[in-house]
Design a protein around this motif. Structure first.
Motif, mmCIF file in Angstrom:
data_model
loop_
_atom_site.group_PDB
_atom_site.id
_atom_site.type_symbol
_atom_site.label_atom_id
_atom_site.label_comp_id
_atom_site.label_asym_id
_atom_site.label_seq_id
_atom_site.Cartn_x
_atom_site.Cartn_y
_atom_site.Cartn_z
ATOM 1 N N ALA A 157 0.816 -1.219 0.000
ATOM 2 C CA ALA A 157 0.000 0.000 0.000
ATOM 3 C C ALA A 157 0.848 1.266 0.000
ATOM 4 C CB ALA A 157 -0.919 -0.011 1.215
ATOM 5 N N LEU A 158 2.141 1.133 0.242
ATOM 6 C CA LEU A 158 3.000 2.309 0.395
ATOM 7 C C LEU A 158 3.943 2.545 -0.780
ATOM 8 C CD1 LEU A 158 4.003 1.607 4.102
ATOM 9 C CD2 LEU A 158 2.202 3.134 3.287
ATOM 10 N N SER A 159 4.145 1.526 -1.588
ATOM 11 C CA SER A 159 5.146 1.635 -2.637
ATOM 12 C C SER A 159 4.695 0.893 -3.892
ATOM 13 C CB SER A 159 6.474 1.039 -2.142
ATOM 14 O OG SER A 159 7.395 0.986 -3.193
ATOM 15 N N SER A 160 5.136 1.394 -5.027
ATOM 16 C CA SER A 160 4.852 0.694 -6.280
ATOM 17 C C SER A 160 6.045 -0.147 -6.725
ATOM 18 C CB SER A 160 4.498 1.707 -7.374
ATOM 19 O OG SER A 160 5.581 2.590 -7.585
ATOM 20 N N ILE A 161 7.151 -0.080 -5.993
ATOM 21 C CA ILE A 161 8.342 -0.800 -6.430
ATOM 22 C C ILE A 161 8.351 -2.260 -6.011
ATOM 23 C CG2 ILE A 161 9.802 1.254 -6.588
ATOM 24 C CD1 ILE A 161 11.024 0.499 -3.905
ATOM 25 N N ALA A 162 7.616 -2.605 -4.960
ATOM 26 C CA ALA A 162 7.573 -3.994 -4.498
ATOM 27 C C ALA A 162 6.378 -4.168 -3.560
ATOM 28 C CB ALA A 162 8.857 -4.372 -3.776
ATOM 29 N N ASP A 163 6.067 -5.415 -3.276
ATOM 30 C CA ASP A 163 5.006 -5.714 -2.310
ATOM 31 C C ASP A 163 5.579 -5.979 -0.922
ATOM 32 O OD1 ASP A 163 3.082 -5.461 -4.292
ATOM 33 O OD2 ASP A 163 3.167 -7.597 -4.809
ATOM 34 N N TYR A 164 6.795 -6.530 -0.878
ATOM 35 C CA TYR A 164 7.407 -6.892 0.407
ATOM 36 C C TYR A 164 8.877 -6.525 0.412
ATOM 37 C CZ TYR A 164 3.182 -9.589 1.050
ATOM 38 O OH TYR A 164 1.864 -9.950 1.163
ATOM 39 N N PHE A 165 9.335 -6.056 1.553
ATOM 40 C CA PHE A 165 10.756 -5.871 1.811
ATOM 41 C C PHE A 165 11.165 -6.894 2.861
ATOM 42 C CE2 PHE A 165 11.331 -1.019 0.929
ATOM 43 C CZ PHE A 165 11.203 -1.259 -0.423
ATOM 44 N N VAL A 166 12.264 -7.546 2.624
ATOM 45 C CA VAL A 166 12.860 -8.424 3.631
ATOM 46 C C VAL A 166 14.185 -7.779 3.995
ATOM 47 C CG1 VAL A 166 13.679 -10.743 4.174
ATOM 48 C CG2 VAL A 166 11.779 -10.434 2.568
ATOM 49 N N ILE A 167 14.347 -7.467 5.271
ATOM 50 C CA ILE A 167 15.528 -6.733 5.734
ATOM 51 C C ILE A 167 16.225 -7.558 6.816
ATOM 52 C CG2 ILE A 167 16.357 -4.571 6.755
ATOM 53 C CD1 ILE A 167 13.656 -3.308 5.828
ATOM 54 N N ALA A 168 17.548 -7.637 6.708
ATOM 55 C CA ALA A 168 18.298 -8.406 7.706
ATOM 56 C C ALA A 168 19.693 -7.817 7.866
ATOM 57 C CB ALA A 168 18.403 -9.872 7.282
ATOM 58 N N THR A 169 20.317 -8.185 8.959
ATOM 59 C CA THR A 169 21.687 -7.774 9.248
ATOM 60 C C THR A 169 22.570 -9.012 9.296
ATOM 61 O OG1 THR A 169 20.882 -5.937 10.598
ATOM 62 C CG2 THR A 169 23.171 -6.597 10.924
ATOM 63 N N TRP A 178 25.751 -3.526 1.717
ATOM 64 C CA TRP A 178 24.302 -3.548 1.547
ATOM 65 C C TRP A 178 24.030 -4.273 0.233
ATOM 66 C CZ3 TRP A 178 20.941 1.442 0.580
ATOM 67 C CH2 TRP A 178 19.609 1.067 0.361
ATOM 68 N N VAL A 179 23.528 -5.467 0.326
ATOM 69 C CA VAL A 179 23.179 -6.232 -0.875
ATOM 70 C C VAL A 179 21.678 -6.110 -1.071
ATOM 71 C CG1 VAL A 179 23.007 -8.539 -1.864
ATOM 72 C CG2 VAL A 179 25.111 -7.825 -0.740
ATOM 73 N N LEU A 180 21.297 -5.724 -2.273
ATOM 74 C CA LEU A 180 19.894 -5.582 -2.643
ATOM 75 C C LEU A 180 19.572 -6.622 -3.701
ATOM 76 C CD1 LEU A 180 17.963 -2.362 -3.310
ATOM 77 C CD2 LEU A 180 17.917 -4.160 -5.007
ATOM 78 N N MET A 181 18.563 -7.426 -3.416
ATOM 79 C CA MET A 181 18.149 -8.482 -4.340
ATOM 80 C C MET A 181 16.707 -8.217 -4.734
ATOM 81 S SD MET A 181 19.766 -11.598 -2.091
ATOM 82 C CE MET A 181 19.859 -12.803 -3.417
ATOM 83 N N ASP A 182 16.494 -7.890 -6.004
ATOM 84 C CA ASP A 182 15.164 -7.509 -6.488
ATOM 85 C C ASP A 182 14.539 -8.685 -7.232
ATOM 86 O OD1 ASP A 182 12.897 -6.429 -7.614
ATOM 87 O OD2 ASP A 182 13.939 -4.768 -8.600
ATOM 88 N N TYR A 183 13.451 -9.196 -6.669
ATOM 89 C CA TYR A 183 12.719 -10.303 -7.300
ATOM 90 C C TYR A 183 11.368 -9.839 -7.841
ATOM 91 C CZ TYR A 183 16.205 -13.461 -5.454
ATOM 92 O OH TYR A 183 17.390 -14.095 -5.198
ATOM 93 N N GLY A 184 11.246 -8.550 -8.078
ATOM 94 C CA GLY A 184 9.997 -8.007 -8.608
ATOM 95 C C GLY A 184 9.034 -7.650 -7.500
ATOM 96 N N ASP A 185 8.334 -8.628 -6.980
ATOM 97 C CA ASP A 185 7.379 -8.333 -5.912
ATOM 98 C C ASP A 185 8.007 -8.333 -4.523
ATOM 99 O OD1 ASP A 185 7.791 -11.035 -6.149
ATOM 100 O OD2 ASP A 185 5.691 -11.596 -6.043
ATOM 101 N N ILE A 186 9.203 -8.851 -4.393
ATOM 102 C CA ILE A 186 9.920 -8.726 -3.121
ATOM 103 C C ILE A 186 11.316 -8.170 -3.373
ATOM 104 C CG2 ILE A 186 8.668 -10.710 -2.170
ATOM 105 C CD1 ILE A 186 11.445 -12.137 -2.063
ATOM 106 N N ILE A 187 11.793 -7.412 -2.405
ATOM 107 C CA ILE A 187 13.166 -6.921 -2.441
ATOM 108 C C ILE A 187 13.813 -7.306 -1.127
ATOM 109 C CG2 ILE A 187 14.674 -4.905 -2.566
ATOM 110 C CD1 ILE A 187 12.567 -3.540 -4.303
ATOM 111 N N VAL A 188 14.944 -7.968 -1.225
ATOM 112 C CA VAL A 188 15.689 -8.406 -0.050
ATOM 113 C C VAL A 188 16.855 -7.455 0.158
ATOM 114 C CG1 VAL A 188 17.001 -10.291 0.995
ATOM 115 C CG2 VAL A 188 15.060 -10.809 -0.506
ATOM 116 N N HIS A 189 16.975 -6.949 1.373
ATOM 117 C CA HIS A 189 18.075 -6.063 1.746
ATOM 118 C C HIS A 189 18.886 -6.762 2.829
ATOM 119 C CE1 HIS A 189 15.999 -2.592 -0.113
ATOM 120 N NE2 HIS A 189 14.910 -3.186 0.335
ATOM 121 N N ILE A 190 20.158 -6.982 2.570
ATOM 122 C CA ILE A 190 21.041 -7.568 3.571
ATOM 123 C C ILE A 190 22.122 -6.529 3.879
ATOM 124 C CG2 ILE A 190 22.477 -9.533 4.215
ATOM 125 C CD1 ILE A 190 21.206 -11.024 1.780
#
Length: 133
Positions: free
Chosen positions: A29-41, A77-89
């Motif tokens: 509801a907040l972004s058009s770039i993805a549906d989910y962000f997965v964030i980890a350290t 900071w590794v960004l992995m874009d899978y279209g509907d999800i973006i993973v940030h490590i």
């Protein structure tokens, strides 16, 4: 596979490689770039690479390929874009600096069940120890 299932699978991959502070945010509801962000350290560059490789391999086995991969040279900071999800490590400093959770603070947090970690107990055989004496 739905975006939510992909995000949870990526989060479990991160958990499996012992990343910390794993968060799954629904940003539909907040972004058009993805549906989910997965964030980890991750604690080190090696762990960041291991986490990224493991996610990529696991999702590839399901026929899911990344559209874009960024940050593998510096491993801060590794960004992995899978279209509907973006993973940030992130490494710890980068995660604090960029503060994605603050930027996307209105996004609902999706709970995922982390797998319990098992420990392997070593048994020392007394007869072996006594033979060496």
């Amino acid at each position: 596979m739905t975006g939510k299932k992909k995000a949870i699978l990526a989060a479990r991959c991160l958990d499996g490689k012992k990343a910390s502070d794993i968060v799954v945010l629904e940003v539909t509801a907040l972004s058009s770039i993805a549906d989910y962000f997965v964030i980890a350290t991750a604690d080190s560059k090696r762990q960041i690479k291991t986490c990224a490789d493991y996610i990529d391999e696991t999702l590839a086995q399901k026929g899911i390929r990344s559209h874009h991969l960024e940050g593998m040279a510096n491993l801060e900071w590794v960004l992995m874009d899978y279209g509907d999800i973006i993973v940030h490590i992130f490494d710890k400093d980068s995660r604090l600096y960029y503060g994605l959770e603050r930027l996307w603070g209105d996004a609902p947090n999706i709970e995922f069940k982390a797998r319990s970690r098992t420990t392997v107990k070593r048994r020392v055989r007394k007869d072996t120890a006594e033979e060496q004496i």
